[in-house]
Design a protein around this motif. Structure first.
Motif, short mmCIF file in Angstrom:
data_model
loop_
_atom_site.label_atom_id
_atom_site.label_comp_id
_atom_site.label_asym_id
_atom_site.label_seq_id
_atom_site.Cartn_x
_atom_site.Cartn_y
_atom_site.Cartn_z
N GLY A 106 -28.20 1.53 37.24
CA GLY A 106 -28.26 0.42 38.19
C GLY A 106 -28.23 0.81 39.65
N ASP A 159 -24.77 4.20 37.85
CA ASP A 159 -24.52 2.85 38.35
C ASP A 159 -23.89 2.91 39.73
N ARG A 179 -23.32 -5.07 29.45
CA ARG A 179 -22.81 -4.02 30.33
C ARG A 179 -21.49 -3.49 29.80
N SER A 184 -24.61 -2.52 37.90
CA SER A 184 -24.25 -1.96 36.60
C SER A 184 -25.30 -2.33 35.57
#
Length: 623
Positions: A185, A133, A486, A152
């Motif tokens: 991400g 991420d 998340r 994320s």
């Protein structure tokens, strides 16, 4: 005044913490190297030093310190790099050079940051890569404000809470394997930033990384150490990693663990970067890379699918902000621990840290107690705001901080420590870049613990993160695992402004250390007047043992946790902290790694100062 007298000359406030125990009590310690006896294999104090044996990981001489500098703080490792046109600081010199090269080609600070991050995915796989991420805070000179981007990823939508609980160990999500993988991400964050702030063609940003992957680069000392340590953990019986052949093929081809100076290559990652350079973010999230990822997880019995990847998008957010003695300090919102830095600073603003003294027992005691209070709230409230109503305004308020500050006493440790009662309503790489137009980027990227989950998809050349480990399995907790949610995030970039203008893009890598590290940087700069290089080189503390809503609590810690101090903390400070009950732990290297770019105006000229530190393999440059 001579710099070597800098620490000893600072004022100390009247407090039980100011002097060691009159009886001469030594600090309470846990077993570990460097505490009371010479490390194994090193000469005892008073004997002639031996040269470091070939292949040894460390050369420790507790009685030997850095050389004397003719100017500045005695403990600083170097001067900050300065330039008029741009700057970059990363955890690897080659990545920093790639960022500078992009700036010289007319690229923006975002172009430089993306190029550096792509290089770090190869150069520093222990902390960065396409499987992780990414978060960024950006000073936008046109808007004249800080904006932030959350990159994320969510948990797989086909992985239920029931399945996670069935796979849990001791009531927590395992650290490794497919159960801990969430959607990466980072790549979408790069793309999203570039769409708004990029100047160079997208394809150009990957040229340095592709060349590195194909031609190779020598393994630095610290990165090599962590690659070997992580691979050994993946191979350990019962690790939970479904297959390790791909990881070994990628990072230790032929079974050879990389040593310092060995040349590593990653042709698989080069091919992946070429697909991304030509096809953009969709090549990863809804193209050939996504198809490969889905096939791989199906093959090993995992859960992530092409649909999970397709659904992912980064989000622009207004960052959180508080003031600290007239300086605005920004923190990431969303599902991160960025709020913890601001909470700690709000609490510490109630104390005169300058009068307490730099590296004094009182100063460190106040900081550690502020951390313990903030981290109780971190364990209780922090989560994905799309799934939970987080009382951010209350947590960040000055009134709440003043209430919490009243709990701290100079001469004793707060026991027990609890989170506040909310009103009823409700391992990582950091780098910074700046360009001549005033654009500044504070960016952090991570696979989370170590290199990540241990899983590398067939032929892609990067490892998937294990960020899903940070979900809670406690019923009713805002961070409770759910499909498509998340997880709580540790990675946080930092940013500070003064008088409505940018001041510092900074960060301190390293799990739960990040808010502690960011707070220490701010205090070193504002309360103790250190420049950006000395602020990062100054000895740090790291407290372990706060409540956690995620992961497995560290077993066997003392009731008030473990306060680890770096070797440079004065001996008298150690003794005084131990005398009031702090258990002092060995310096274990878990004090984070710092990069920073400072913005200054010299008349009509914009000047950038860039700093790195000795705890990583990196370097900061400006031109």
């Amino acid at each position: 005044m001579r710099r070597r007298s800098f620490i000893a000359s600072l004022p100390l406030a009247a407090s039980p913490l100011l002097l060691p125990d009159p009886a001469g009590a030594a600090p309470a310690t846990t077993d570990g190297p460097g505490q009371g006896s010479a490390p194994h294999g090193q000469p005892a104090a008073g004997t002639l030093p031996k040269f470091q044996p070939e292949g040894a990981e460390r050369f420790e001489r507790p009685d030997v310190h850095a050389g004397d500098r003719p100017s500045g703080a005695s403990f600083a490792s170097r001067s900050a790099a300065m330039g008029l046109n741009g700057a970059a600081g990363t955890a690897h010199p080659i990545a920093t050079q790639a960022a500078i090269a992009m700036l010289r080609r007319g690229g923006s600070a975002v172009d430089a940051a993306v190029a550096a991050n792509a290089c770090l995915g190869f150069l520093e796989p222990t902390s960065a890569g396409l499987g992780g991420d990414c978060y960024a805070m950006i000073w936008d000179p046109k808007l004249q404000r800080v904006v932030s981007l959350a990159g994320s990823g969510a948990s797989p939508r086909g992985l239920s809470l029931e399945t996670v609980r069935q796979r849990a160990r001791n009531g927590v999500i395992p650290k490794l394997g497919a159960i801990s993988v969430s959607v990466p991400g980072a790549l979408d964050a790069w793309w999203t930033m570039h769409q708004r702030y990029g100047r160079l063609p997208w394809r150009t940003l990957f040229e340095p990384a592709i060349e590195l992957c194909e031609q190779g680069a020598p393994v630095p000392q610290i990165i090599g150490y962590y690659i070997k340590r992580n691979l050994k953990a993946f191979l350990r019986p019962g690790s939970g990693v479904e297959e390790t052949a791909n990881a070994m093929h990628t990072y230790a081809p032929g079974g050879h663990m990389p040593d310092e100076g060995d040349v590593r290559r990653n042709p698989d990652l080069a091919r992946t970067y070429r697909m991304i350079a030509g096809g953009g973010r969709d090549a990863y999230y809804d193209g050939p890379i996504a198809a490969t990822i889905e096939r791989y997880f199906r093959r090993i019995g995992g859960w992530m699918t092409r649909d999970d990847l397709r659904r992912h998008h980064s989000e622009w957010l207004d960052p959180l902000v508080t003031s600290y003695r007239g300086t605005e300090i920004y923190g990431m919102a969303a599902n991160t621990q960025g709020l913890a830095t601001l909470q700690m600073l709000n609490i510490l603003e109630n104390f005169d840290l300058r009068d307490a003294g730099f590296q004094s027992p009182l100063s460190i005691h106040l900081q550690a107690e502020a951390k313990r209070l903030a981290y109780e709230d971190r364990a209780r409230y922090y989560a994905d705001p799309h799934f939970a109503n987080i009382p951010v305004s209350w947590l960040i308020s000055k009134d709440y901080a003043a209430q919490r500050a009243k709990l701290i006493q100079p001469g004793r440790i707060l026991t027990p420590v609890h989170p506040g009662e909310a009103p009823s309503h409700g391992d990582t790489t950091y780098f910074s870049t700046a360009s001549a137009d005033g654009l500044m980027v504070s960016m952090i990227q991570s696979n989370f613990r170590g290199m990540g989950s241990g899983l590398v998809a067939d032929g892609l050349g990067f490892m998937f993160q294990d960020r899903g480990e940070l979900f809670s399995l406690q019923d009713g907790h805002p961070n409770l695992y759910a499909p498509g949610k998340r997880p709580f995030q540790t990675i946080i970039p930092g940013f500070a402004t003064r008088g409505g203008q940018p001041w510092m893009a900074f960060g301190v890598m390293g799990g739960d250390m990040q808010p502690m590290g960011q707070t220490q940087i701010v205090l070193n700069r504002i309360d103790y007047g250190l420049d950006i290089q000395a602020a990062g080189d100054a000895p740090r503390w790291h407290h372990e043992g706060s409540s956690q809503s995620m992961g497995e609590d560290i077993a066997g810690l003392p009731p008030n946790g473990l306060l680890r101090l770096e070797a440079g903390v004065p001996t008298a400070t150690r003794a005084a902290l131990a005398a009031i009950g702090w258990t002092i732990g060995a310096s274990d290297g878990g004090f984070g790694r710092y990069e920073c770019i400072e913005h200054r105006m010299a008349g009509r000229d914009r000047v950038y100062a860039a700093a790195s530190e000795m705890r990583a393999d990196g370097v900061a440059l400006a031109y």
